[in-house]
Design a protein around this motif. Structure first.
Motif, PDB file in Angstrom:
ATOM      1  N   GLU A  12      -6.523  11.542 -10.050  1.00 14.67           N
ATOM      2  CA  GLU A  12      -5.953  11.531  -8.782  1.00 14.67           C
ATOM      3  C   GLU A  12      -6.866  11.310  -8.142  1.00 14.67           C
ATOM      4  OE1 GLU A  12      -3.614  14.818  -8.515  1.00 14.67           O
ATOM      5  OE2 GLU A  12      -5.014  16.378  -8.600  1.00 14.67           O
ATOM      6  N   GLU A  13      -6.415  10.755  -6.651  1.00 17.86           N
ATOM      7  CA  GLU A  13      -7.215  10.632  -5.692  1.00 17.86           C
ATOM      8  C   GLU A  13      -7.997  11.985  -5.089  1.00 17.86           C
ATOM      9  OE1 GLU A  13      -6.240   7.799  -2.493  1.00 17.86           O
ATOM     10  OE2 GLU A  13      -5.151   6.707  -3.927  1.00 17.86           O
ATOM     11  N   VAL A  14      -9.452  12.187  -4.765  1.00 15.97           N
ATOM     12  CA  VAL A  14      -9.657  13.223  -4.196  1.00 15.97           C
ATOM     13  C   VAL A  14      -9.490  13.051  -2.713  1.00 15.97           C
ATOM     14  CG1 VAL A  14     -11.994  14.454  -3.268  1.00 15.97           C
ATOM     15  CG2 VAL A  14     -11.750  13.390  -5.845  1.00 15.97           C
ATOM     16  N   ARG A  15      -8.972  13.922  -2.108  1.00 15.91           N
ATOM     17  CA  ARG A  15      -8.389  14.064  -0.735  1.00 15.91           C
ATOM     18  C   ARG A  15      -9.166  15.144   0.058  1.00 15.91           C
ATOM     19  NH1 ARG A  15      -3.330  10.637   0.019  1.00 15.91           N
ATOM     20  NH2 ARG A  15      -3.209   9.842  -1.910  1.00 15.91           N
ATOM     21  N   ASP A  27       0.708   5.727  -0.690  1.00 12.26           N
ATOM     22  CA  ASP A  27      -0.236   6.833  -0.914  1.00 12.26           C
ATOM     23  C   ASP A  27       0.086   7.572  -2.248  1.00 12.26           C
ATOM     24  OD1 ASP A  27      -1.726   6.143   1.480  1.00 12.26           O
ATOM     25  OD2 ASP A  27      -0.140   7.346   2.687  1.00 12.26           O
ATOM     26  N   GLY A  28      -0.981   8.342  -2.642  1.00 15.79           N
ATOM     27  CA  GLY A  28      -0.830   9.325  -3.806  1.00 15.79           C
ATOM     28  C   GLY A  28      -0.472   8.393  -4.936  1.00 15.79           C
ATOM     29  N   LYS A  39       0.863  -1.136   0.191  1.00 12.91           N
ATOM     30  CA  LYS A  39       0.020   0.081   0.019  1.00 12.91           C
ATOM     31  C   LYS A  39       1.023   1.368   0.128  1.00 12.91           C
ATOM     32  CE  LYS A  39      -3.765   2.161   2.416  1.00 12.91           C
ATOM     33  NZ  LYS A  39      -4.298   2.961   1.534  1.00 12.91           N
ATOM     34  N   LYS A  78      -1.911   2.638 -12.394  1.00 11.17           N
ATOM     35  CA  LYS A  78      -1.574   3.446 -11.345  1.00 11.17           C
ATOM     36  C   LYS A  78      -0.440   3.627 -11.548  1.00 11.17           C
ATOM     37  CE  LYS A  78      -2.291   4.810  -6.703  1.00 11.17           C
ATOM     38  NZ  LYS A  78      -2.846   4.458  -5.336  1.00 11.17           N
TER      39      LYS A  78
END
Length: 160
Positions: free
Chosen positions: A157-160, A55-56, A53, A121
């Motif tokens: 990209e992921e919404v944070r 991040d980003g 795992k 990814k």
């Protein structure tokens, strides 16, 4: 004497419950450990960096619609053939070809046998740019581009 028998019976029942519960927990944990070991083994066998795992990163979602005269099996073979090379690239966490799932459900929208998706990814935009310019991708792209009637390419990209 009767109180003693009841007490012995009560201790026996409690012991059975406790031991049974502990045994159930052990078997459950053992099963979870086996599933984890299998997943880790699959990651190491496939030499994929996406098994841990992180991040980003950036995602890529591509849709490819094949022409009516394109050979589907040939398209799949060519695309699946380049995937191991992409997995070996720096920053590749995920790179996989998808198609409609074979289900008997009527609810999900079906795109049809001539539509494929690539889900990717990458650690960074720079890694994605390097992927696009990799020699094996420059060699691969012309072998399938003529088979496609349409393509879309989205960088997300992921919404944070």
């Amino acid at each position: 004497m009767m109180k003693r028998n009841i007490l012995v019976w009560f201790r026996t029942v409690v012991t059975v419950i406790v031991v049974g519960t502990l045994a159930s927990m052990v078997f459950s944990l053992r099963g979870e450990l086996e599933r984890t070991k299998v997943a880790l083994k699959a990651c190491s066998l496939n030499n994929k960096s996406n098994c841990e795992k992180k991040d980003g990163g950036v995602y890529v979602l591509c849709r490819f619609d094949l022409k009516s005269d394109a050979d589907i099996a040939d398209y799949k073979a060519k695309t699946l053939g380049v995937i191991p090379k992409v997995h070996a690239e720096k920053g590749c966490r995920l790179y996989t070809l998808l198609e409609d799932a074979k289900t008997d459900w009527s609810a999900p929208m079906r795109f049809g046998e001539r539509t494929f998706w690539m889900v990717e990814k990458w650690d960074s935009i720079e890694d994605l740019k390097a992927h696009i310019n990799a020699p094996h991708m420059k060699e691969f792209a012309p072998t399938v581009s003529g088979m496609r009637s349409a393509s879309t390419f989205h960088v997300l990209e992921e919404v944070r």
